[in-house]
Design an enzyme around this catalytic site. Structure first.
Site, mmCIF file in Angstrom:
data_model
loop_
_atom_site.group_PDB
_atom_site.id
_atom_site.type_symbol
_atom_site.label_atom_id
_atom_site.label_comp_id
_atom_site.label_asym_id
_atom_site.label_seq_id
_atom_site.Cartn_x
_atom_site.Cartn_y
_atom_site.Cartn_z
ATOM 1 N N THR A 538 0.858 -1.186 0.000
ATOM 2 C CA THR A 538 0.000 0.000 0.000
ATOM 3 C C THR A 538 0.894 1.236 0.000
ATOM 4 O O THR A 538 2.117 1.139 0.048
ATOM 5 C CB THR A 538 -0.896 0.033 1.248
ATOM 6 O OG1 THR A 538 -0.092 0.366 2.388
ATOM 7 C CG2 THR A 538 -1.568 -1.313 1.486
ATOM 8 N N LYS A 562 6.886 3.275 1.629
ATOM 9 C CA LYS A 562 7.991 4.030 2.243
ATOM 10 C C LYS A 562 7.623 4.683 3.566
ATOM 11 O O LYS A 562 8.491 5.129 4.308
ATOM 12 C CB LYS A 562 8.468 5.128 1.275
ATOM 13 C CG LYS A 562 9.112 4.610 0.020
ATOM 14 C CD LYS A 562 9.513 5.728 -0.908
ATOM 15 C CE LYS A 562 8.380 6.161 -1.808
ATOM 16 N NZ LYS A 562 7.975 5.142 -2.779
ATOM 17 N N GLU A 589 13.883 -3.074 0.430
ATOM 18 C CA GLU A 589 14.831 -2.650 -0.600
ATOM 19 C C GLU A 589 14.190 -1.738 -1.629
ATOM 20 O O GLU A 589 14.815 -0.809 -2.143
ATOM 21 C CB GLU A 589 15.419 -3.895 -1.285
ATOM 22 C CG GLU A 589 16.502 -3.599 -2.312
ATOM 23 C CD GLU A 589 17.743 -2.965 -1.704
ATOM 24 O OE1 GLU A 589 17.945 -1.742 -1.919
ATOM 25 O OE2 GLU A 589 18.500 -3.663 -1.021
ATOM 26 N N LEU A 596 16.679 -1.959 -7.555
ATOM 27 C CA LEU A 596 18.142 -1.839 -7.461
ATOM 28 C C LEU A 596 18.628 -2.207 -6.053
ATOM 29 O O LEU A 596 17.982 -1.873 -5.061
ATOM 30 C CB LEU A 596 18.580 -0.419 -7.807
ATOM 31 C CG LEU A 596 18.263 0.055 -9.231
ATOM 32 C CD1 LEU A 596 18.679 1.506 -9.413
ATOM 33 C CD2 LEU A 596 18.944 -0.831 -10.260
ATOM 34 N N ASP A 662 8.186 12.500 -2.397
ATOM 35 C CA ASP A 662 8.596 11.109 -2.583
ATOM 36 C C ASP A 662 10.116 10.986 -2.554
ATOM 37 O O ASP A 662 10.675 10.110 -1.891
ATOM 38 C CB ASP A 662 8.046 10.588 -3.911
ATOM 39 C CG ASP A 662 8.420 9.132 -4.140
ATOM 40 O OD1 ASP A 662 7.992 8.282 -3.344
ATOM 41 O OD2 ASP A 662 9.156 8.851 -5.105
ATOM 42 N N LYS A 666 12.610 9.132 0.312
ATOM 43 C CA LYS A 666 13.671 8.184 -0.041
ATOM 44 C C LYS A 666 15.025 8.626 0.518
ATOM 45 O O LYS A 666 15.797 7.810 1.019
ATOM 46 C CB LYS A 666 13.754 8.042 -1.561
ATOM 47 C CG LYS A 666 12.543 7.361 -2.188
ATOM 48 C CD LYS A 666 12.632 7.345 -3.717
ATOM 49 C CE LYS A 666 11.452 6.612 -4.339
ATOM 50 N NZ LYS A 666 11.483 6.634 -5.804
#
Length: 804
Positions: A538, A562, A589, A596, A662, A666
């Site tokens: 989600t 995230k 990951e 990646l 976003d 990260k």
């Protein structure tokens, strides 16, 4: 001669009794010399015990007794059981008048079940013109006077058996009652639990039989009880020693006493299935060709007694006092384990003897309580014992670690002196899960991994399809069975303990039910599902509140979401503490680099002591495509953005990408991987959306994309020659301190640089370290797309299965 023994389920009305007659008839036609030993039919013994209990409490029992008689005669009107029924009538009437019964009376009652069984089979064989002779084992097996669990007197018994078989041999089939015997006063006794097997074993010994064939309702002995472990496999061959271990530790298909007479004469024992009698079953002989772990046995109906006391440390004779006191009351101890730091001893007894054992020990150690040498004697009632037959300590860490990972904490364990068997005491409610976990770990059977997938949109749906498509190959190659038992969206969940299939989308619509996380946890517990992984696909902050609860209840976590890693630093630390306390893993990951290997690389560098000084790169595949295309082509910004939207590179509302949050999340995730305590508020984010377009509905924004053209045309034109635009995240500063600097911004870089050469929707990350100096470690590849992200989540799942 072969001795054939048939159990109660084999002799039940209908297919059972018909098949038994067929087997005997088939062997007679083949001129095999056989003797038949029979248990009571179906649930006869339990029925008789139930009626006896009712009679002893002066409760109405006649209706149940009539039903018992009707079952015995059902379909066999020509059989005369008058004598047996009259005996039962008199015994039950007497018990009802007295309001009690002795073990002697109970033996007389229960014996009628075997007599009825043997009389029936004898007559059915005679009706098929087979020479059959009813043989009451009370005239053969002579025992001591211990009613309920009598011990045979070998010399007398052997003499009787040989004499009888000298008279009735050749083509005659002796049909012998199992379980029952008589003492020297000619009173009926019984041989205790699984006594019919013991009768057959004694006859085989006295007659020096070629083989004892024990017909049951299963195809042999299995690596575990198939009712508890669906993946259990049949064992082709066992040694007597291994069978004895299995019998002692609870394999209910065997009785420990059964093995001893066979060992004395080296008589093979074959376990066969009445309903599949052409199957060769399991053969038990003096030796076994195969070494290693053979089976899992279970002891149920037991209790754990714990005696503790600091004052007993170093005192001689404590153990002797314990066992002497218990032996005086005929209380047997099966599993024993001792501790030394605070003197303690734990042992297992039969559940119905636990309270008596506690009382006996309290009396024995009364003075020690007063001196405070003994601090307590307690009973743990709801327990079971699992014994791993053939397991030695050198490899025991594998099943033990698997149990701990599945939150099954053994209450006690020990190993035999030979080191060939290890026994664990576990809570009864954890028995099924524990058996499946151990079985999957120690036998070459695919380890089942049970997956609960939350979110089945682009990424989640793609992941499910990837798993279903490749699961067969993974099971074959890696011995891992990926079983998706739950698929959920925000409203409904589809549950199937055996795993969903390719029609899962329709099934959610048709069979999905509303749920809470607790419902899924309860479902996993009720179905004893092991090796649990919850996968969060989600984008929900609300769902991350469930992480702690899932971890506490045995789930590892995998997430493409995230949010959990970018909430407050306090939550971040609390989640890690919860994972550590419960020995669970959390893999994510795909949180930063889609498919990646970025986070793993950073973790490895950081854990190895490498000083990472900076991380920067293009974190968003969506914005990578947008600015790569816009920088290299003479097109309007709005046109390129619309193309990215149409190709599915952006969210439906592209402002979610353009706002930079976003990328900021990260970047924060990477900062926290370096043990920095930054909060999301610390990230300096360059919002790509002009202020006047940040509010309002998505459709309204999409209609005003042309308003972006002048802004970005100007930015493009103000660049130096041979430069291109890139939207990057940059973590920098003294990263050995508590916090780092986090910037998310649009920059112009030389086209010849690593950042400048990124193509399409690729992401790129430059990791600068003290050792590598100005030459960064570069990780580059596909940074967007449901298939790539799903494949990354899939990779995390497989990594977890290997860690387990």
């Amino acid at each position: 001669m072969k001795v054939l023994k048939f159990g109660g389920k084999s002799l039940a009305n209908g297919k059972g009794i018909r098949t038994v007659i067929e087997i005997i008839e088939d062997k007679v036609k083949k001129d095999e010399k056989i003797t038949v030993v029979l248990s009571a039919r179906g649930n006869t013994t339990d029925e008789l015990e139930g009626i006896l209990e009712k009679a002893s409490k002066s409760k109405p029992y006649q209706e149940q007794l009539d039903a018992f008689k009707k079952y015995q005669l059902d379909g066999f009107k020509s059989i005369d059981f008058t004598q047996e029924f009259e005996t039962l009538d008199k015994l039950f009437e007497g018990v009802s008048l007295l309001g009690d019964y002795s073990k002697r009376i109970k033996d007389q009652v229960l014996s009628q079940g075997e007599v009825i069984s043997a009389k029936l089979v004898t007559q059915l064989l005679q009706e098929k013109n087979i020479k059959a002779n009813f043989t009451d084992s009370r005239s053969l097996i002579i025992t001591d006077a211990q009613f309920g669990d009598a011990q045979p007197l070998d010399k007398l018994s052997k003499k009787n058996v040989i004499s009888h078989f000298n008279k009735h041999n050749g083509s005659t089939v002796n049909v012998v009652t199992g379980f029952i015997a008589s003492n020297t006063n000619n009173e009926t006794t019984t041989l205790g639990r699984n006594g019919s097997n013991y009768t057959a074993s004694l006859l085989a010994n006295y007659l020096e039989a070629e083989e004892l064939q024990n017909f049951t309702h299963v195809n042999g002995i299995y690596t575990a009880n198939p009712d508890l472990v669906p993946d259990a496999r049949k064992i082709e061959k066992l040694s007597f020693a291994e069978a004895n271990e299995l019998a002692y530790f609870g394999a209910n298909i065997l009785h420990a006493k059964t093995i001893i007479p066979l060992i004395e004469k080296n008589i093979p024992l074959r376990i066969l299935n009445t309903f599949d009698y052409k199957n060769k079953g399991t053969l038990i002989t003096a030796t076994s060709n195969e070494k290693g772990i053979k089976s899992l046995s279970v002891l149920e109906h037991v209790a754990l007694i714990n005696l503790e006391g600091r004052g007993l440390l170093g005192k001689v004779g404590v153990d002797a006092r314990i066992f002497r006191a218990l032996a005086h009351k005929n209380i047997s101890v099966s599993i024993i384990s001792q501790g030394s730091s605070e003197r303690g001893i734990g042992f297992v007894v039969e559940a119905n003897k636990a309270k008596e054992a506690k009382t006996v020990l309290e009396q024995e150690f009364e003075s020690d309580f007063h001196k405070r040498d003994v601090s307590g004697i307690s009973i743990e009632e709801n327990v079971s014992v699992i014994s791993i037959i053939g397991q030695d300590l050198s490899t025991f860490h594998k099943p033990y670690n698997a149990l701990i990972k599945n939150q099954v904490i053994p209450l006690l364990f020990n190993n035999t002196v030979t080191g060939a068997t290890i026994s664990l005491v576990v809570k009864k409610e954890q028995l099924h899960r524990a058996l499946n976990v151990i079985h999957g770990e120690i036998f070459e059977i695919a380890k089942k991994i049970n997956l609960a997938i939350f979110g089945h949109g682009l990424v989640g749906g793609t992941l499910i399809e990837q798993i279903l498509k490749s699961s067969e190959q993974i099971e074959k190659r890696k011995k891992i069975n990926l079983n998706i038992f739950a698929v959920a969206n925000s409203k409904k969940v589809l549950l199937d303990k055996n795993g969903i299939n390719e029609h899962w989308k329709n099934s959610i619509d048709e069979k999905g039910i509303s749920y809470t996380i607790e419902d899924i946890v309860r479902y996993a517990d009720e179905h004893h599902l092991e090796n649990l992984i919850a996968i969060d696909n989600t984008a929900s902050e609300a769902f991350t509140a469930n992480y702690m609860h899932l971890v506490e209840h045995g789930f590892d976590l995998v997430s493409s979401n995230k949010v959990a890693n970018t909430l407050s630093f306090d939550f971040y630390k609390e989640l890690r503490k919860k994972l550590e306390d419960n020995q669970k893993q959390y893999l994510y990951e795909t949180n930063v680099g889609a498919g990646l290997p970025l986070i793993d690389t950073i973790k490895l560098l950081h854990l190895s002591g490498e000083n990472i000084t900076r991380i920067k790169g293009v974190f968003s595949g969506s914005l990578s495509y947008l600015f790569n295309t816009y920088s290299n082509e003479n097109r309007l910004f709005s046109e390129v953005l619309q193309e990215a939207i149409d190709k599915g590179f952006t969210e439906p509302d592209p402002r979610e990408d353009l706002c930079g949050n976003d990328v900021g999340r990260k970047l924060l995730i990477l900062a926290r991987e370096l043990d920095l305590s930054n909060e999301f508020e610390d990230v300096n984010i360059h919002n790509l959306i002009p202020e006047g377009l940040r509010q309002g509905e998505a459709q309204e924004f999409l209609e005003k994309l042309d308003n972006l053209n002048l802004v970005y045309q100007k930015v493009k034109e103000e660049q130096k020659p041979n430069h291109v635009l890139r939207y990057i995240g940059d973590l920098w500063g003294d990263l050995s301190k508590e916090k780092g600097n986090l910037d998310v911004k649009l920059v112009s870089v030389p086209q010849s640089s690593a950042l400048g050469q990124v193509k399409g929707s690729d992401s790129i990350f430059e990791i600068y370290t003290e050792s590598y100096g100005d030459q960064p470690i570069v990780i580059q590849g596909a940074g967007a797309g449901a298939a790539v992200t799903a494949r990354g989540v899939f990779g995390d799942i497989l990594r977890l299965t290997e860690k387990g």
